[in-house]
Scaffold this active site. Structure first.
Site, short mmCIF file in Angstrom:
data_model
loop_
_atom_site.label_atom_id
_atom_site.label_comp_id
_atom_site.label_asym_id
_atom_site.label_seq_id
_atom_site.Cartn_x
_atom_site.Cartn_y
_atom_site.Cartn_z
N HIS A 1 -27.55 67.83 -43.68
CA HIS A 1 -26.12 68.54 -43.30
C HIS A 1 -25.12 67.35 -42.86
O HIS A 1 -25.36 66.90 -41.66
CB HIS A 1 -26.60 69.37 -42.17
CG HIS A 1 -25.32 70.43 -41.84
ND1 HIS A 1 -24.18 70.50 -42.48
CD2 HIS A 1 -25.09 71.66 -40.96
CE1 HIS A 1 -23.27 71.29 -41.94
NE2 HIS A 1 -23.77 71.92 -41.03
N LYS B 1 -28.05 70.61 -49.22
CA LYS B 1 -28.63 70.24 -48.10
C LYS B 1 -30.02 70.07 -47.97
O LYS B 1 -30.75 69.16 -47.22
CB LYS B 1 -28.05 71.00 -46.87
CG LYS B 1 -26.72 71.04 -46.56
CD LYS B 1 -26.39 72.05 -45.33
CE LYS B 1 -24.70 72.07 -44.93
NZ LYS B 1 -24.24 72.95 -46.03
N CYS C 1 -18.51 72.99 -39.06
CA CYS C 1 -19.44 72.62 -40.43
C CYS C 1 -18.64 73.30 -41.44
O CYS C 1 -18.98 73.11 -42.75
CB CYS C 1 -20.77 72.95 -39.99
SG CYS C 1 -21.61 72.25 -38.85
N GLU D 1 -26.98 84.22 -44.53
CA GLU D 1 -26.18 83.92 -45.87
C GLU D 1 -26.76 84.74 -46.94
O GLU D 1 -26.17 85.25 -47.86
CB GLU D 1 -26.21 82.20 -45.98
CG GLU D 1 -25.37 81.71 -47.19
CD GLU D 1 -25.23 80.44 -47.54
OE1 GLU D 1 -25.99 79.71 -46.73
OE2 GLU D 1 -24.47 80.05 -48.28
N HIS E 1 -24.22 77.22 -48.20
CA HIS E 1 -24.13 76.49 -46.95
C HIS E 1 -25.46 76.12 -46.66
O HIS E 1 -25.65 74.96 -46.39
CB HIS E 1 -23.56 77.27 -45.73
CG HIS E 1 -23.35 76.64 -44.69
ND1 HIS E 1 -22.60 75.43 -44.78
CD2 HIS E 1 -23.68 76.73 -43.24
CE1 HIS E 1 -22.36 74.84 -43.34
NE2 HIS E 1 -23.15 75.98 -42.45
N PHE F 1 -20.28 76.46 -36.40
CA PHE F 1 -20.13 76.81 -34.90
C PHE F 1 -18.69 77.17 -34.63
O PHE F 1 -17.64 76.73 -35.23
CB PHE F 1 -20.40 75.46 -34.08
CG PHE F 1 -21.98 75.13 -33.88
CD1 PHE F 1 -22.80 76.18 -34.50
CD2 PHE F 1 -22.38 74.25 -33.42
CE1 PHE F 1 -24.22 75.85 -34.70
CE2 PHE F 1 -23.89 73.82 -33.27
CZ PHE F 1 -24.61 74.81 -33.87
#
Lengths: 425, 376
Positions: A352, A347, A175, A326, A315, A411
């Protein structure tokens, strides 16, 4: 040695001279920006495939680009093509089909999909195994599938279309891939290997199996109704991310060459930071150290201090864990000032966009600087007491924004942060 | 600023075994290739033998979280770290950058077969597919499939927590991984880098992809550079190959043994018109110091046309000599093909086989690359 075309580390400054964008909010940056700053959502009920039996039935898909069924690499290619066309057109660099720079592309992993396997499985009533499929493949009557599902094909076709130079890079850092594509372009320009780079993030891979895989990891929001309220980063009731699709492209150029040809400068990529996390395959280190180091490295790379940053493009996936980590990491980097430093998540509106996200959000970050308007975090109705931040709730805000840090985490322990600015640091 | 780039670690795992020795022996003709003609007939593959995974991946839970291609890669990466003498150096591993060339997508073949069978008679195929996928996909399989999770697992298993990037795109991903790793160290953008890739050939899903393109050889293979059109194709092999690259300065500072010097790496991608591969390679050779008596190592996939073009290019710089075809020794390893070729060249140089080596990599569908190495 800092000169007017080099940064504090003596490296070539990297300017952005073209940007292009396609998301579920629309085609082109004008359309996207208008809807993003109006706080509109591109998330909707999925119509591409049946959603019966699925816990999640919504996504930010980009529809209406094909009149026939298509595979994920075909949509990913199309999204990249549209975004790159806009970016290259704006940059006005080179000539049609002759882009004088390298290509760095974040592309989703691809593999043969169910429709192709069903074709190979044939119509007979017998049980199907991979030997059945191999026997059908050996007739060599479906050669197009081979090229379509090679990992390098999307970038290959973009390279052919735009006439980029050298060996195109197809990359993945999960991502954070879109941010990595930009970072690699920056590095190549700093090395003096190329004066220009076309950096693209694309992802058109919302199909049943992809959705189900994320669903099985309990990563997706199940707030299906109404769809536009499902993605709620930093909210107390956030319950997962919403898959999105999109393509974003940036033309990066050494500032020296951009200036020499009189190009309009849209902004600068001032710094990049990157740190691996060996804690877990899907979860982040509880102390947030990798994300903190990635942000700090990006600032150091840019020659900036935390107080120079005016806005954090988060993010902000809307998963319980990411947003908490975050917020904590940002607080560690920016200190007490973090409670008043605006941070928002695109997002909340586009979902996403996975492989594309880092590039999509880079484009939004540059637009934030250029237009002096911070896009909101929508669906912010139940503040999370553990995240006492200024998330620019629900409404866009006018503000002078000179420098932005954009976070991308993925990930596999991927953490990539980019710093954008309106001028050299 | 241009730093000299050296190779201080080599990690090799293949059908021949692990480490430098069996691969050097095979290249010298003292060890025969291991080919399995039965398991995937009519497609021969170079299978991975028995590997004591615990030696590089101590936790069973880690082993279970990976598919074979990832285990092969993590194992080979561990060997490279051992070889470079940094396995136990937490500080070095925290700074170590990683570039991995990877594919991905290992399927559950049994589940796929059952679903495809059921789809033929399902009243509502879409709903049937959803039900079966929800019920039959292992949640962790997804992570075992993601391309960047080889890098992620290297990070988890070996504690390598510098930045990592994963390149995709078949053979050229391997070429570009080595090229970019070299370029970053040469430019001072990184001091030390772990670079490589892995491939599991014992998968019908990958055989399927390549058979769709008519790229596989059936039956008994003859040497790569003797194959003729119609009797050619790839014979894939399970391979993990990683290198530790670092600046000569860094190697000297920590007293590391230099196995070989990686002098230059180049990459190109041309439309495959007649003669295009030859022209690309010949043009790339100009950027390398090629010694006519040097070692030639090729990552050729085994397609006759491409091999002929590669030979023609090599004839221009080293007439009359046939390269060591790595695919004949360990099988063609797609993303890992170029890394294993460079690793083998470095191993041979470290064993005093020659003073320099030229490595060529031509992808089965796209991409051409060259690396040049010299003895330490």
């Amino acid at each position: 040695m800092m000169t007017d075309v080099r940064d504090a580390h003596g490296r070539p400054l990297v300017a952005v001279t073209g940007i292009g964008l396609v998301t579920s909010l629309g085609r082109g940056k004008a359309d996207n920006w208008a809807r993003l700053t109006a706080g509109q959502s591109g998330i909707h009920r999925i119509t591409r495939f049946p959603v019966e039996g699925l816990r999640t039935s919504i996504a930010g898909t980009v529809d209406d680009l094909f009149s026939q069924p298509f595979a994920a690499p075909e949509l990913s290619e199309k999204l990249a093509m549209l975004a790159a066309d806009e970016a290259v057109g704006q940059a006005g660099l080179g000539s049609r089909g002759n882009f004088p720079g390298q290509l760095f592309m974040a592309v989703p992993p691809v593999e043969l999909e169910w429709p192709q396997k069903q074709v190979l499985a044939g119509d007979g009533a017998e049980a199907v195994s991979y030997d059945t499929l191999l026997a059908a493949a050996a007739a060599h009557t479906h050669r197009a599938y081979h090229e379509m599902f090679l990992f390098g094909t999307v970038a290959d076709r973009i390279a052919d279309h735009f006439g980029t130079r050298g060996s195109p890079i197809s990359l993945s850092t999960a991502c954070s891939s879109g941010a990595t594509a930009i970072q690699m372009g920056v590095e190549a320009i700093r090395r003096g290997e190329t004066d220009a780079a076309l950096c693209i993030g694309t992802d058109g891979s919302v199909h049943a199996e992809a959705l189900i895989r994320f669903s099985l990891l309990s990563a997706l929001s199940t707030h299906n109704d109404p769809p536009e309220e499902a993605s709620k980063p930093f909210s107390k009731n956030r319950d997962g991310f919403v898959m999105g699709e999109g393509g974003a492209a940036l033309v990066l150029e050494s500032y020296a060459s951009a200036r020499a040809r009189g190009a309009e400068i849209l902004g600068f990529v001032l710094g990049c930071g990157e740190k691996g996390d060996g804690f877990h395959r899907t979860r982040s280190s509880p102390d947030g150290r990798p994300a903190i180091v990635a942000m700090q490295d990006a600032l150091t790379d840019a020659g900036l201090e935390p107080y120079h940053i005016d806005y954090v493009n988060a993010h902000g996936t809307s998963t319980p864990e990411n947003d908490k980590m975050e917020a904590m990491s940002c607080t560690a980097v920016f200190g007490p000032r973090m409670t008043s430093l605006p941070i928002s998540s695109n997002k909340s509106m586009v979902g996403h966009t996975l492989t594309a996200a880092g590039a999509v959000e880079a484009v939004f970050s540059l637009l934030t600087i250029a237009r002096g308007r911070i896009p909101p975090t929508i669906n912010y109705r139940e503040p999370d007491p553990n995240i006492p931040l200024d998330v620019v709730p629900n409404l866009a805000r006018d503000a002078r924004v000179r420098r932005v840090i954009s976070n991308s985490f993925g990930f596999g322990g991927q953490n990539t942060c980019l710093v954008f600015g309106d001028g050299p640091a | 600023m241009t730093e000299a780039v050296v190779i201080t670690g080599i990690g090799l795992l293949s059908s021949l075994g692990e480490g430098i020795a069996p691969h050097v022996e095979a290249a010298r003709g003292a060890r025969k290739a291991v080919i399995d003609f039965e398991s995937f007939a009519p497609y021969p593959v170079h299978p991975l033998g028995t590997v004591e995974l615990d030696r590089q991946i101590p936790k069973k839970s880690d082993q279970r979280q990976m598919e074979p291609w990832q285990r092969i890669g993590v194992y080979a990466a561990g060997l490279a770290l051992d070889s470079a003498g940094i396995k136990g150096d937490a500080e070095a591993k925290d700074r170590l950058h990683v570039i991995v060339a990877a594919g991905g997508g290992e399927r559950d073949h049994a589940v796929d077969g059952q679903i495809l069978t059921g789809l033929k008679t399902a009243a509502n195929p879409g709903v049937f597919l959803n039900e079966r996928l929800l019920g039959d996909l292992r949640p962790t399989l997804f992570l075992a499939q993601l391309s960047n999770l080889l890098a992620g697992n290297i990070s988890i298993v070996h504690g390598v927590t510098g930045p990592s990037r994963t390149f995709m795109g078949e053979e050229q991903a391997g070429v570009d991984a080595v090229r970019v790793a070299h370029a970053r160290i040469a430019a001072g953008q990184a001091e030390m880098l772990l670079v490589g890739g892995s491939y599991n050939a014992e998968r019908r899903d990958m055989l399927l992809l390549f058979e769709l393109g008519g790229a596989l050889l059936k039956g008994a293979p003859i040497p790569t550079f003797s194959r003729t059109p119609g009797q050619d194709g790839m014979v894939t092999g399970s391979v993990g190959a990683f290198l530790v690259l670092e600046s000569a300065k860094s190697a000297m500072a920590r007293g590391a043994k230099v196995l070989a010097r990686l002098d230059a790496v180049s990459a190109d991608r041309v439309r495959r018109d007649d003669g295009a591969i030859t022209r690309s390679l010949v043009k790339q050779f100009l950027g390398h110091h090629v010694e006519p008596a040097g070692l030639l190592v090729s990552a050729a996939p085994g397609l006759a046309g491409a091999a002929a073009e590669e030979s023609a290019a090599l004839a221009a710089v080293a007439a009359g000599r046939t390269p060591v075809a790595v695919g004949d020794l360990v099988g063609h390893a797609i993303e890992a093909a170029f890394p294993v070729a460079v690793a083998l060249a470095a191993a041979l140089l470290s064993e005093g086989e020659a003073a320099s080596a030229l490595v060529t990599g031509v992808g089965h569908h796209r991409g051409e690359g060259v690396a040049s190495l010299s003895a330490a």
